[in-house]
Design an enzyme around this catalytic site. Structure first.
Site, PDB file in Angstrom:
ATOM      1  N   ASP A 225       0.878  -1.177   0.000  1.00 28.47           N
ATOM      2  CA  ASP A 225       0.000   0.000   0.000  1.00 28.47           C
ATOM      3  C   ASP A 225       0.914   1.226   0.000  1.00 28.47           C
ATOM      4  O   ASP A 225       2.134   1.108   0.192  1.00 28.47           O
ATOM      5  CB  ASP A 225      -0.908  -0.034   1.249  1.00 28.47           C
ATOM      6  CG  ASP A 225      -1.969   1.073   1.264  1.00 28.47           C
ATOM      7  OD1 ASP A 225      -2.197   1.712   0.211  1.00 28.47           O
ATOM      8  OD2 ASP A 225      -2.563   1.301   2.336  1.00 28.47           O
ATOM      9  N   CYS A 266      -4.454  -1.879  -2.759  1.00 27.75           N
ATOM     10  CA  CYS A 266      -5.822  -1.356  -2.680  1.00 27.75           C
ATOM     11  C   CYS A 266      -6.028  -0.156  -3.601  1.00 27.75           C
ATOM     12  O   CYS A 266      -7.156   0.163  -3.938  1.00 27.75           O
ATOM     13  CB  CYS A 266      -6.167  -0.993  -1.244  1.00 27.75           C
ATOM     14  SG  CYS A 266      -5.173   0.355  -0.569  1.00 27.75           S
TER      15      CYS A 266
HETATM   16  N1   CP Z   1      -8.885   1.702  -2.021  1.00 27.00           N
HETATM   17  C1   CP Z   1      -9.642   2.752  -1.715  1.00 27.00           C
HETATM   18  O1   CP Z   1     -10.311   2.782  -0.694  1.00 27.00           O
HETATM   19  O2   CP Z   1      -9.620   3.756  -2.644  1.00 27.00           O
HETATM   20  P1   CP Z   1     -10.265   5.205  -2.509  1.00 27.00           P
HETATM   21  O3   CP Z   1      -9.425   5.981  -1.522  1.00 27.00           O
HETATM   22  O4   CP Z   1     -10.157   5.773  -3.893  1.00 27.00           O
HETATM   23  O5   CP Z   1     -11.675   5.092  -2.042  1.00 27.00           O
HETATM   24  N1  NVA Z   2      -3.592   3.425   3.677  1.00 24.39           N
HETATM   25  C1  NVA Z   2      -4.269   4.287   2.733  1.00 24.39           C
HETATM   26  C2  NVA Z   2      -5.396   3.555   2.073  1.00 24.39           C
HETATM   27  C3  NVA Z   2      -6.125   4.354   1.030  1.00 24.39           C
HETATM   28  C4  NVA Z   2      -7.275   3.621   0.426  1.00 24.39           C
HETATM   29  C5  NVA Z   2      -4.762   5.517   3.442  1.00 24.39           C
HETATM   30  O1  NVA Z   2      -5.319   5.406   4.546  1.00 24.39           O
HETATM   31  O2  NVA Z   2      -4.556   6.611   2.914  1.00 24.39           O
END
Ligand code: CP
Ligand code: NVA
Length: 308
Positions: A225, A266
């Protein structure tokens, strides 16, 4: 009230039921135009509030499309434009929204905000990401893994990078779905040990290995991530990049995993930082299936929430 707050707060049977339902919901659409309704309309005449205190592309669009396909209507609300962002309490916001809508999805900063919303709402509340967890994402990831490789139980999942909110929901899922998890990242960015210990207490192996090549050996799934999450201070960016660079998922690292190991992220990604283009666009990457499956998994979650 059937809130979907975290993967560890939902029973194993219900989680498996949601994944099965998501598969069925996805298959039933079978190439139908995106704007066309499902055959089954469990959200018919329902109104859904989607609250965002942080940016979003996938969560926003997938929930909005999903609600409409299930026959409901949505309103997308920006936290900063609500009175919530100007001093009204979360509890009062929850009580008021419960007079207008049938379901609330909230993406917020502090987990306490989500929990307060759930405590005072008289309609189901769904966690659309907090600083601590991101359960809807991992439900989509389980669906994605199982579509490609069959049951995730007993498999080895390796997380490379920051011990963040997405990792935390993977740890919840390890305990509930019964897969082994390895965290490989720098010690200052370790996950909260409570997540690790909770999964271990459910009988799965959760290891910490500072050597990413050794960590991914035998992996069925490699996940990473962003190195800087939305709640992280921008001033921490350079330090985090320096700490996390050795944990980049690149072609060389993936060679240590099982040859058919899937790669997940993600999204949104910072290409060639946490993962290289070669991996993200490579044959084992399922990142866009994950993104699509947010839609199907969340439709199953919403249906569960609204089924008495
Ligand atoms: N993966 C995810 O939650 O993406 P967004 O921040 O675009 O919603
Ligand atoms: N770890 C990231 C996930 C985004 C979907 C955040 O919290 O920004």
């Amino acid at each position: 009230m059937k809130h979907f707050l975290d993967i560890d707060k939902t029973s194993v049977a219900e989680l498996h039921g949601m994944i099965a339902d998501a598969k069925a919901i996805k298959n039933a659409r079978n190439g139908r135009p995106r704007g066309a309704p499902d055959d089954d309309l469990p959200l018919k005449d329902n109104m859904v509030a989607l609250i965002f205190e942080k940016p979003s592309t996938r969560t926003r669009v997938s929930f909005d499309v999903g609600v409409r396909q299930m026959g409901g209507q949505t309103m997308v609300l920006s936290g900063s434009e609500m009175q919530l962002g100007h001093g009204e309490t979360v509890a009062d916001t929850a009580r008021v929204l419960s007079r207008y809508v049938d379901l609330i999805m909230i993406r917020t900063f502090e987990e306490a905000t989500l929990l307060e919303m759930a405590e005072h709402a008289t309609v189901p509340v769904i966690n659309g990401l907090t600083n601590r967890t991101h359960p809807c994402q991992i439900m989509a990831d389980i669906l994605t893994f199982e579509e490609h490789r069959g049951p995730i139980a007993g498999k080895k999942v390796v997380w490379c990078g920051d011990g963040n909110n997405v990792f935390a929901s993977f740890a919840h899922a390890a305990g509930q779905f019964g897969f082994d998890l390895v965290f490989s990242g720098p010690e200052p960015l370790d996950p909260e040990m409570g997540f690790v210990e909770q999964a271990r207490a459910k009988g799965v192996s959760v290891e910490i290995d500072r050597d990413p090549a050794r960590a991914v050996a035998g992996a069925d799934l490699v996940v990473t991530d962003t190195w800087v999450s939305m709640h992280d201070a921008p001033s921490a960016r350079e330090r985090r990049h320096n700490q996390l660079r050795p944990y980049q998922v690149n072609e060389e690292l993936m060679r240590h995993a099982n040859p058919d190991a899937l790669f997940m992220h993600c999204l949104p990604a910072h290409r060639n930082e946490e993962a290289t283009n070669g991996v993200m666009d490579g044959p084992n990457s399922v990142i866009f299936d994950e993104a699509e499956n947010r839609l199907h998994a969340q439709k199953a979650i919403m249906r569960w929430c609204l089924t008495p």
